[in-house]
Design a protein around this motif. Structure first.
Motif, PDB file in Angstrom:
ATOM      1  N   ASP A 194       0.837  -1.211   0.000  1.00 51.62           N
ATOM      2  CA  ASP A 194       0.000   0.000   0.000  1.00 51.62           C
ATOM      3  C   ASP A 194       0.865   1.251   0.000  1.00 51.62           C
ATOM      4  O   ASP A 194       0.575   2.229  -0.698  1.00 51.62           O
ATOM      5  CB  ASP A 194      -0.941   0.021   1.201  1.00 51.62           C
ATOM      6  CG  ASP A 194      -2.115  -0.941   1.057  1.00 51.62           C
ATOM      7  OD1 ASP A 194      -2.315  -1.493  -0.051  1.00 51.62           O
ATOM      8  OD2 ASP A 194      -2.833  -1.142   2.065  1.00 51.62           O
ATOM      9  N   TYR A 195       1.928   1.223   0.778  1.00 52.39           N
ATOM     10  CA  TYR A 195       2.859   2.355   0.837  1.00 52.39           C
ATOM     11  C   TYR A 195       3.486   2.604  -0.543  1.00 52.39           C
ATOM     12  O   TYR A 195       3.520   3.739  -1.022  1.00 52.39           O
ATOM     13  CB  TYR A 195       3.943   2.068   1.883  1.00 52.39           C
ATOM     14  CG  TYR A 195       5.149   2.948   1.780  1.00 52.39           C
ATOM     15  CD1 TYR A 195       5.125   4.248   2.263  1.00 52.39           C
ATOM     16  CD2 TYR A 195       6.326   2.488   1.197  1.00 52.39           C
ATOM     17  CE1 TYR A 195       6.236   5.065   2.159  1.00 52.39           C
ATOM     18  CE2 TYR A 195       7.433   3.293   1.095  1.00 52.39           C
ATOM     19  CZ  TYR A 195       7.385   4.585   1.584  1.00 52.39           C
ATOM     20  OH  TYR A 195       8.478   5.388   1.472  1.00 52.39           O
ATOM     21  N   VAL A 196       3.959   1.543  -1.192  1.00 52.14           N
ATOM     22  CA  VAL A 196       4.575   1.671  -2.519  1.00 52.14           C
ATOM     23  C   VAL A 196       3.551   2.216  -3.523  1.00 52.14           C
ATOM     24  O   VAL A 196       3.856   3.113  -4.309  1.00 52.14           O
ATOM     25  CB  VAL A 196       5.172   0.326  -2.996  1.00 52.14           C
ATOM     26  CG1 VAL A 196       5.572   0.376  -4.461  1.00 52.14           C
ATOM     27  CG2 VAL A 196       6.378  -0.049  -2.130  1.00 52.14           C
ATOM     28  N   THR A 197       2.334   1.698  -3.469  1.00 54.77           N
ATOM     29  CA  THR A 197       1.276   2.179  -4.364  1.00 54.77           C
ATOM     30  C   THR A 197       1.025   3.664  -4.141  1.00 54.77           C
ATOM     31  O   THR A 197       0.908   4.440  -5.105  1.00 54.77           O
ATOM     32  CB  THR A 197      -0.028   1.376  -4.137  1.00 54.77           C
ATOM     33  OG1 THR A 197       0.244   0.002  -4.417  1.00 54.77           O
ATOM     34  CG2 THR A 197      -1.155   1.875  -5.012  1.00 54.77           C
ATOM     35  N   LEU A 198       0.949   4.076  -2.896  1.00 53.62           N
ATOM     36  CA  LEU A 198       0.728   5.487  -2.570  1.00 53.62           C
ATOM     37  C   LEU A 198       1.879   6.359  -3.070  1.00 53.62           C
ATOM     38  O   LEU A 198       1.663   7.427  -3.656  1.00 53.62           O
ATOM     39  CB  LEU A 198       0.556   5.652  -1.057  1.00 53.62           C
ATOM     40  CG  LEU A 198       0.356   7.067  -0.546  1.00 53.62           C
ATOM     41  CD1 LEU A 198      -0.952   7.649  -1.067  1.00 53.62           C
ATOM     42  CD2 LEU A 198       0.374   7.074   0.973  1.00 53.62           C
ATOM     43  N   MET A 199       3.113   5.901  -2.875  1.00 58.26           N
ATOM     44  CA  MET A 199       4.276   6.672  -3.320  1.00 58.26           C
ATOM     45  C   MET A 199       4.319   6.781  -4.838  1.00 58.26           C
ATOM     46  O   MET A 199       4.659   7.825  -5.395  1.00 58.26           O
ATOM     47  CB  MET A 199       5.566   6.052  -2.784  1.00 58.26           C
ATOM     48  CG  MET A 199       5.689   6.108  -1.267  1.00 58.26           C
ATOM     49  SD  MET A 199       5.470   7.758  -0.556  1.00 58.26           S
ATOM     50  CE  MET A 199       6.950   8.549  -1.122  1.00 58.26           C
ATOM     51  N   LYS A 200       3.949   5.705  -5.534  1.00 57.82           N
ATOM     52  CA  LYS A 200       3.912   5.754  -6.999  1.00 57.82           C
ATOM     53  C   LYS A 200       2.826   6.705  -7.485  1.00 57.82           C
ATOM     54  O   LYS A 200       3.025   7.443  -8.448  1.00 57.82           O
ATOM     55  CB  LYS A 200       3.685   4.351  -7.576  1.00 57.82           C
ATOM     56  CG  LYS A 200       4.898   3.472  -7.511  1.00 57.82           C
ATOM     57  CD  LYS A 200       4.578   2.141  -8.150  1.00 57.82           C
ATOM     58  CE  LYS A 200       5.814   1.328  -8.328  1.00 57.82           C
ATOM     59  NZ  LYS A 200       5.536   0.093  -9.077  1.00 57.82           N
ATOM     60  N   LYS A 201       1.672   6.691  -6.805  1.00 59.65           N
ATOM     61  CA  LYS A 201       0.596   7.622  -7.174  1.00 59.65           C
ATOM     62  C   LYS A 201       1.054   9.057  -6.952  1.00 59.65           C
ATOM     63  O   LYS A 201       0.830   9.933  -7.798  1.00 59.65           O
ATOM     64  CB  LYS A 201      -0.666   7.340  -6.367  1.00 59.65           C
ATOM     65  CG  LYS A 201      -1.819   8.285  -6.726  1.00 59.65           C
ATOM     66  CD  LYS A 201      -3.004   8.094  -5.829  1.00 59.65           C
ATOM     67  CE  LYS A 201      -4.160   9.001  -6.157  1.00 59.65           C
ATOM     68  NZ  LYS A 201      -3.873  10.341  -6.576  1.00 59.65           N
ATOM     69  N   GLN A 202       1.718   9.285  -5.841  1.00 56.87           N
ATOM     70  CA  GLN A 202       2.242  10.625  -5.558  1.00 56.87           C
ATOM     71  C   GLN A 202       3.242  11.043  -6.637  1.00 56.87           C
ATOM     72  O   GLN A 202       3.236  12.190  -7.090  1.00 56.87           O
ATOM     73  CB  GLN A 202       2.900  10.645  -4.180  1.00 56.87           C
ATOM     74  CG  GLN A 202       3.450  11.989  -3.792  1.00 56.87           C
ATOM     75  CD  GLN A 202       4.135  11.955  -2.441  1.00 56.87           C
ATOM     76  OE1 GLN A 202       4.295  10.901  -1.817  1.00 56.87           O
ATOM     77  NE2 GLN A 202       4.545  13.107  -1.971  1.00 56.87           N
ATOM     78  N   ALA A 203       4.077  10.120  -7.078  1.00 53.95           N
ATOM     79  CA  ALA A 203       5.053  10.422  -8.130  1.00 53.95           C
ATOM     80  C   ALA A 203       4.345  10.760  -9.439  1.00 53.95           C
ATOM     81  O   ALA A 203       4.700  11.735 -10.116  1.00 53.95           O
ATOM     82  CB  ALA A 203       6.006   9.239  -8.324  1.00 53.95           C
TER      83      ALA A 203
END
Length: 152
Positions: free
Chosen positions: A114-123
């Protein structure tokens, strides 16, 4: 000028070896992932001192036999990215909410994914915002050039 790839580096779960790592191996993983994201060649991504400070601050579970497990690497990744905006004390508060999940592998993997998904969305959002701002700036420059032909 930043490129789109400047926003997109992150250590995904499948990039973390499924075996315990020594500190230098953890550092190599971060160097490999973030090498293109430093201001200059002398800037260090992650140092032994940083990792030791995270451990001393109790941001990491105890390190056994000088080896770092998957959960250590996941937490170091989170700390690495959060430290750009938060103090270690604030990071400790944030991580305290997920600490109970770190013990259970299934929950840990879910939280990290979930953290990785959130960081990718932020990117992706940052890249889109950058492109929109560049387009707005280009339109403004065109308008100014029409109004002030000597600026063109």
């Amino acid at each position: 000028m930043t490129s789109d790839k400047d926003y997109q580096a992150i250590i995904e779960r499948d990039m973390i070896p499924d075996l315990d790592l020594y500190m230098d191996q953890v550092r190599q993983l971060f160097e490999k992932t973030y090498a293109d994201h430093t201001r200059d060649d002398k800037e260090k991504i992650l140092t032994k001192t940083m990792i030791n400070n995270y451990a001393k601050s109790k941001l990491l579970p105890p390190i056994v036999n000088k080896k770092y497990q998957t959960e250590h690497v996941m937490l170091i990744q989170m700390i690495y990215q959060l430290k750009g905006a938060l103090s270690l004390q604030d990071i400790e508060t944030v991580l305290s909410y997920i600490s109970p999940s770190i013990e259970d592998e299934k929950k840990r993997n879910h939280v990290y994914d979930d953290y990785v998904t959130l960081m990718k969305k932020q990117a992706r959002d940052a890249v889109e915002m950058k492109k929109a701002m560049e387009a707005d700036l280009a339109r403004e420059e065109e308008s100014l050039a029409d109004f002030f032909p000597s600026l063109a």
